[in-house]
Write an enzyme that holds these catalytic residues in place. Structure first.
Site, PDB file in Angstrom:
ATOM      1  N   HIS A 209       0.841  -1.197   0.000  1.00 29.84           N
ATOM      2  CA  HIS A 209       0.000   0.000   0.000  1.00 29.84           C
ATOM      3  C   HIS A 209       0.873   1.243   0.000  1.00 29.84           C
ATOM      4  CE1 HIS A 209       1.081  -0.508   4.231  1.00 29.84           C
ATOM      5  NE2 HIS A 209       0.811   0.785   4.405  1.00 29.84           N
ATOM      6  N   HIS A 265       4.753  -0.005   0.035  1.00 32.21           N
ATOM      7  CA  HIS A 265       5.471  -0.751   1.057  1.00 32.21           C
ATOM      8  C   HIS A 265       4.548  -1.809   1.655  1.00 32.21           C
ATOM      9  CE1 HIS A 265       3.728   2.904   2.828  1.00 32.21           C
ATOM     10  NE2 HIS A 265       3.599   2.244   3.969  1.00 32.21           N
ATOM     11  N   ARG A 275       5.465  -8.150  16.331  1.00 29.22           N
ATOM     12  CA  ARG A 275       6.062  -6.886  15.920  1.00 29.22           C
ATOM     13  C   ARG A 275       5.075  -5.759  16.214  1.00 29.22           C
ATOM     14  NH1 ARG A 275       5.891  -3.417  11.350  1.00 29.22           N
ATOM     15  NH2 ARG A 275       7.902  -2.462  10.827  1.00 29.22           N
TER      16      ARG A 275
END
Length: 329
Positions: A209, A265, A275
């Site tokens: 996106h 990305h 994460r």
């Protein structure tokens, strides 16, 4: 505490494969790792020549990479550590409390993709998406989280505004545009958690996106997984514990007539590690007019509200937002 990904998407995970040849969704075992350009913002406060060199590096990184790192950025370490801690606490609540009880008094908790019909549409990710107008609704036992968000967004807003004004100086953008249109309450905070994913060779953490903003101030942990689409391939970004990441959003690509790059990305899922990342999306008012001061313009004029509404329709219909290419002349 993890969302029930395997239960919800059992049929996709059992029967689905990423057979698509689309490079956006192919997951390999080995990627080139790159360190983003790193810029010391303290130089903006020094001599004229030091400031000009720093400004030049910021603009060059925006043109060539669309992403760069900043140190001495003005956000105190204790504020960063405070919001990281409170973010972890919020995500580590039982899933039922996050999803059903609306723990932050906000409707912005999401996970996965309810509309996914194949693995390439599935994000192994959970999110608290918080319009800054709604921060005051976070109350009760989450008072410390609210205070941490207020401290962080106040400092991130100044950083985003300062960088946006630097980037806009040579684009024909009004000198008062950001002061008049990008108010403290018009931006968004996005808290992300990527749970461990046993299907990390087949499923992405975040789908490819671009960001629908002027700039994004990204604070991430050191797990890694962020990738950029550069020169026809995905490259991995090497985490830097001392820096924040700044990336150019769609609105600056339009305002610059494609001089600055809003780079696609994505985030890989990790098989064993969770994460965390925190995105401050610097956005204008819905009625703010987005246009290029450079002629001939590659894009027609549109409001930020038009862009967000079009993106919402695209996501509902196709699973992906069409973004600024829809506004090309």
């Amino acid at each position: 505490m993890d969302p029930p990904f395997e239960e919800k998407y059992k049929s996709l995970l059992t029967n689905g494969t990423l057979l698509s040849k689309d490079k956006d969704y192919v997951i390999m075992s080995d990627y080139e790792e790159h360190e983003l350009p790193i810029i010391d913002l303290h130089r903006l406060t020094l001599s004229f020549s030091e400031r000009e060199q720093c400004v030049k590096e910021i603009r060059q990184a925006a043109r060539e990479w669309g992403f760069f790192q900043v140190v001495n950025h003005g956000i105190p370490q204790e504020i960063l550590e405070g919001i990281q801690l409170e973010q972890r606490k919020a995500f580590h609540h039982p899933f039922s409390k996050k999803a059903e009880e609306n723990i932050l008094n906000l409707p912005g908790y999401t996970w996965g993709n309810p509309a996914a019909t194949c693995l390439r549409q599935l994000s192994w990710l959970e999110v608290f998406h918080i319009p800054l107008t709604d921060i005051s609704k976070i109350s009760g036992e989450y008072k410390i989280l609210r205070e941490s968000i207020e401290a962080y967004t106040g400092t991130a807003e100044k950083l985003a505004k300062d960088l946006s004004e630097i980037l806009a100086e040579n684009l024909g953008v009004s000198s008062t545009f950001f002061q008049e249109n990008c108010l403290p309450e018009t931006s968004y905070l996005r808290m992300n958690r990527y749970p461990p994913c046993p299907f990390s060779s087949e499923v992405l953490g975040a789908l490819p996106h671009t960001d629908s903003c002027f700039v994004n101030v990204l604070n991430q942990d050191q797990i890694g997984g962020l990738q950029l689409w550069m020169n026809g391939k995905w490259i991995s970004v090497k985490p830097n514990p001392k820096a924040l990441i700044i990336n150019i959003g769609d609105l600056f690509q339009v305002a610059s007539n494609d001089v600055y790059k809003s780079i696609r990305h994505r985030v890989l899922a990790s098989k064993q590690a969770e994460r965390f990342s925190l995105a401050y999306l610097y956005c204008p008012r819905k009625d703010a007019v987005i246009e290029s001061g450079m002629k001939p313009s590659m894009y027609r004029k549109f409001t930020f509200g038009e862009l967000t509404e079009q993106n919402a329709r695209d996501v509902k219909e196709t699973g992906n937002k069409g973004g600024i290419p829809r506004f090309l002349v």
